[in-house]
Design an enzyme around this catalytic site. Structure first.
Site, PDB file in Angstrom:
ATOM      1  N   SER A  29       7.083  -7.655 -37.262  1.00 34.16           N
ATOM      2  CA  SER A  29       5.898  -7.066 -37.107  1.00 34.16           C
ATOM      3  C   SER A  29       6.847  -5.796 -36.552  1.00 34.16           C
ATOM      4  O   SER A  29       6.329  -4.695 -36.892  1.00 34.16           O
ATOM      5  CB  SER A  29       5.236  -6.739 -36.290  1.00 34.16           C
TER       6      SER A  29
ATOM      7  N   LYS B 165       4.432  -9.060 -25.681  1.00 32.39           N
ATOM      8  CA  LYS B 165       3.171 -10.203 -25.088  1.00 32.39           C
ATOM      9  C   LYS B 165       3.468 -10.873 -23.958  1.00 32.39           C
ATOM     10  O   LYS B 165       2.283 -11.430 -23.496  1.00 32.39           O
ATOM     11  CB  LYS B 165       2.546 -11.470 -25.980  1.00 32.39           C
TER      12      LYS B 165
END
Ligand SMILES: Cc1ncc(COP(=O)(O)O)c(C=O)c1O
Length: 320
Positions: free
Chosen positions: A281, A47
């Site tokens: 994830s 991110k």
């Protein structure tokens, strides 16, 4: 790198990629998986790319003024990326996060200079399992703080700077590092920014390459299913939002589902078999790629992102 970077922002992206040949061989599968180690970014997650992309796009189009406060809803990783980018560039930053996300995230953002606002989970929600209902409460709080402070809302679920960052960096990096061999890409969707940007870039260079969107089993609403069990430990996505703005008009060749237990087991296997210490994830992405090699992508070459560091989960049951 030929010379030293002027700031940590210049070392966001450009992460190494590694072939997961040991995991593939051990399972007797045909094909290859190329894993992009985005946990090696300065904020230990992919991110950072979206944070830099949004802030620099907003600087360019004038929607972010010098010294203006930045506010964002986060599961921790976007907030960490924004804390780094805002800290270096001199914008005050407020991260609004559900208490259901792991405590490491809040501490890290605060250490990087962010003001961290934690929002209680919805009644019935479980710590470590952040639902769409929890996120809706975080959204209300983020909107209120943005209005009160006349702030710039980074808006990772809508800002085009998020997918654009992945289209400019993640996709081209994966393609080049695969030697132009990738035949598929699979990604666990949160905002959908990584999937949208990466698949656009990959299909531009190889129109026949197939893109798969990954969701948690029981909360696979993007594929058109009705959510039956929204609780899962895969932090950062799988919020069971029926529509993601950033996914509109983005090509999808298939949808896959992975349960939390499989994501956990695969993250553990990734650590033991490949020496890659990552989060849930990343485990989900690798599990999905392994599954694809048993079926529609047998013999192919699949790209995945290792989204964040396993260090962000020391307080969870991932490493218990
Ligand atoms: C650990 C982790 N995995 C996956 C995602 C989903 O990525 P995206 O928002 O690009 O879909 C996020 C997003 O915050 C994340 O933090």
């Amino acid at each position: 790198m030929a010379s030293a970077a002027g700031s940590v922002l210049e070392v966001i992206g450009g992460t190494p990629s590694v072939w997961l040949d040991r995991m593939v061989a051990r399972r007797g599968l045909e094909g290859r998986i190329l894993a992009k180690l985005d946990y090696l970014n300065p904020g230990f997650s992919k991110k950072d790319r979206a944070a830099l992309g949004i802030i620099e796009a907003a600087e360019s189009d004038g929607s972010l003024a010098p010294g203006q406060t930045v506010v964002e809803l986060t599961s921790g990783n976007m907030g960490t990326g924004l804390a780094i980018v805002c800290g270096v560039k001199g914008y005050p930053f407020v991260a609004v996060m559900s208490r259901g996300n792991s405590v490491e995230r809040a501490r890290m953002m605060a250490a990087l200079g962010a003001e961290v606002v934690l929002v209680e989970q919805a009644p019935g929600s479980v710590p470590g399992e952040v639902s769409g209902a929890d996120l809706a409460l975080v959204e209300i709080e983020a909107r209120q703080i943005t209005a009160e402070r006349g702030a710039f809302r980074a808006d990772q679920f809508r800002h085009p700077g998020n997918p654009a960052a992945h289209a400019q960096t993640t996709g081209p990096e994966l393609w080049a590092e695969s030697g132009g061999k990738l035949t598929a890409f699979v990604d666990f969707a949160g905002s959908g920014g990584t999937y949208a940007g990466t698949i656009r870039a990959l299909k531009r260079v190889n129109p026949g390459l197939r893109g798969y969107v990954l969701e948690p089993a029981g909360a696979a609403v993007l594929s058109g299913q009705v959510a039956s069990d929204m609780a899962h430990p895969i932090q950062g996505g799988g919020y069971a939002m029926p529509e993601l703005d950033l996914m509109a008009d983005v090509p999808v060749d298939g949808y896959l589902q992975i349960g939390g237990d499989v994501a956990r087991d695969t993250a553990r296997a990734l650590a033991r078999e490949e020496g890659i210490f990552a989060g849930f994830s990343a485990g989900a992405n690798v599990a999905a790629a392994l599954e694809l090699l048993t079926g529609p992508e047998r013999g192919g070459c699949i790209g995945v992102i290792i989204c964040d560091s396993g260090l962000k989960y020391l307080s969870t049951d991932l490493w218990a």
